[in-house]
Design a protein around this motif. Structure first.
Motif, mmCIF file in Angstrom:
data_model
loop_
_atom_site.group_PDB
_atom_site.id
_atom_site.type_symbol
_atom_site.label_atom_id
_atom_site.label_comp_id
_atom_site.label_asym_id
_atom_site.label_seq_id
_atom_site.Cartn_x
_atom_site.Cartn_y
_atom_site.Cartn_z
ATOM 1 N N CYS A 142 0.852 -1.206 -0.004
ATOM 2 C CA CYS A 142 0.004 0.105 0.084
ATOM 3 C C CYS A 142 0.785 1.442 -0.051
ATOM 4 N N PRO A 143 0.238 2.290 -0.529
ATOM 5 C CA PRO A 143 1.206 3.706 -0.587
ATOM 6 C C PRO A 143 1.407 3.985 0.949
ATOM 7 N N SER A 144 2.579 4.580 1.138
ATOM 8 C CA SER A 144 2.907 5.196 2.600
ATOM 9 C C SER A 144 1.928 5.894 3.142
ATOM 10 N N SER A 145 1.045 6.669 2.266
ATOM 11 C CA SER A 145 0.180 7.722 2.694
ATOM 12 C C SER A 145 -1.222 7.007 3.132
ATOM 13 N N ALA A 146 -1.268 5.721 3.044
ATOM 14 C CA ALA A 146 -2.634 5.057 3.233
ATOM 15 C C ALA A 146 -2.962 5.062 4.641
ATOM 16 N N ASP A 147 -4.293 5.421 5.132
ATOM 17 C CA ASP A 147 -4.642 5.322 6.357
ATOM 18 C C ASP A 147 -4.762 3.835 6.892
ATOM 19 N N TYR B 264 -0.265 -1.282 -7.718
ATOM 20 C CA TYR B 264 0.002 0.344 -7.156
ATOM 21 C C TYR B 264 0.927 0.788 -8.090
ATOM 22 N N ASN C 162 3.217 3.222 -7.945
ATOM 23 C CA ASN C 162 4.516 3.548 -7.108
ATOM 24 C C ASN C 162 5.058 2.237 -6.445
#
Length: 146
Positions: free
Chosen positions: A28-33, A133, A135
């Protein structure tokens, strides 16, 4: 290290869930909640889901074992459509490929991918697709080999 790949059975579902829970967030993106990740795992990567996939004729799921320990799994779905590839016929989706972190770099993912490709092309599937994803460079590099 001996790697064995086999088609999943119902009794594998709880180990598959444990791997999914331990690895999903890694892609998952590092910004994912984190709360949203947990919610997704709870609703979409649970025992009932995997038991249904294992039992389904519309899916292929295989597990890789290293010295008797489940190291990872792959899920492919037959006749799976993709919005951005609307003209697909006879297509299958590699939907999940999860490997326990301690087994990364050990050829597990390669063996699961080749197993899935060999199996899902048997019934006349001529196109295989997957989403990743954008990235996730490591995953994109891996999948580009296929």
């Amino acid at each position: 290290m001996e790697i064995a790949v086999k088609t999943a059975i119902i009794e594998d579902a709880s180990d598959i869930v444990n791997i999914a829970k331990a690895t999903f967030a890694l892609a998952c993106p590092s910004s994912a909640d984190p709360g949203e990740i947990e919610k997704y795992i709870s609703y979409n990567l649970n025992t009932e889901y995997f038991e249904n996939v294992i039992s389904s004729k519309a899916a292929y799921i295989a597990c890789a074992f290293v010295d008797g320990e489940m190291a990872g799994f792959v899920v492919a779905i037959y006749n799976s459509s993709c919005e951005s590839l609307a003209n697909l016929n006879n297509a299958a989706e590699i939907q999940k490929l999860y490997i326990r972190p301690k087994f990364h770099g050990k050829e597990i993912a390669y063996k699961l991918m080749t197993s899935a490709i060999a199996e899902i092309t048997k019934p006349g599937i001529d196109t295989i697709w997957l989403g990743v994803y954008s990235n996730n460079i490591k995953a994109k590099r891996f999948y580009s080999k296929f």
